[in-house]
Design an enzyme around this catalytic site. Sequence first.
Site, mmCIF file in Angstrom:
data_model
loop_
_atom_site.group_PDB
_atom_site.id
_atom_site.type_symbol
_atom_site.label_atom_id
_atom_site.label_comp_id
_atom_site.label_asym_id
_atom_site.label_seq_id
_atom_site.Cartn_x
_atom_site.Cartn_y
_atom_site.Cartn_z
ATOM 1 C CG ASP A 14 -26.622 -11.736 14.782
ATOM 2 O OD1 ASP A 14 -25.478 -11.637 15.264
ATOM 3 O OD2 ASP A 14 -27.123 -12.821 14.438
ATOM 4 C CG HIS A 16 -22.760 -13.344 15.776
ATOM 5 N ND1 HIS A 16 -23.956 -13.082 16.414
ATOM 6 C CD2 HIS A 16 -21.986 -13.985 16.671
ATOM 7 C CE1 HIS A 16 -23.890 -13.560 17.652
ATOM 8 N NE2 HIS A 16 -22.703 -14.102 17.833
#
Length: 139
Positions: A14, A16
Amino acid sequence: MNGKTVVMGVIGADVHAIGIKILSHAFTEAGFNVVNLGVMVSQEEYIEAAIETNADAIIVSSLYGHGEMDCRGLREKCEEAGLKDIPMYVGGNLVVGKRNFDEVEKIFLEMGFNRAYPPGTAPEKGIADISKDLGVEQP
């Protein structure tokens, strides 16, 4: 400073970054010593950082929906590394698809997390819960 150290980051592949920056800032403002590992953090990196900093808790964020897969086995690895009772928290968009959060929470509690948070949870909620769990007075 409240004397408590938390290790946080975004697990797995990930990338983000915004949410973890917000969490890091909020926990720092609340008096925690924050070790922000950033994005694409492996389970081993959380554990190494927790050991190196004598952390009081691990906070895992995931937004891309693969948290269920990325978090599996983290509690067992913590125990193997000598972090048997370290509190672990997880939040974000943790599973693929739309599922009732009660079901999602149950999955993560069974994995050994102390608490799980749905997408959109205000940082203040996590700060209040973790402060309570760690015995920290909040103003």
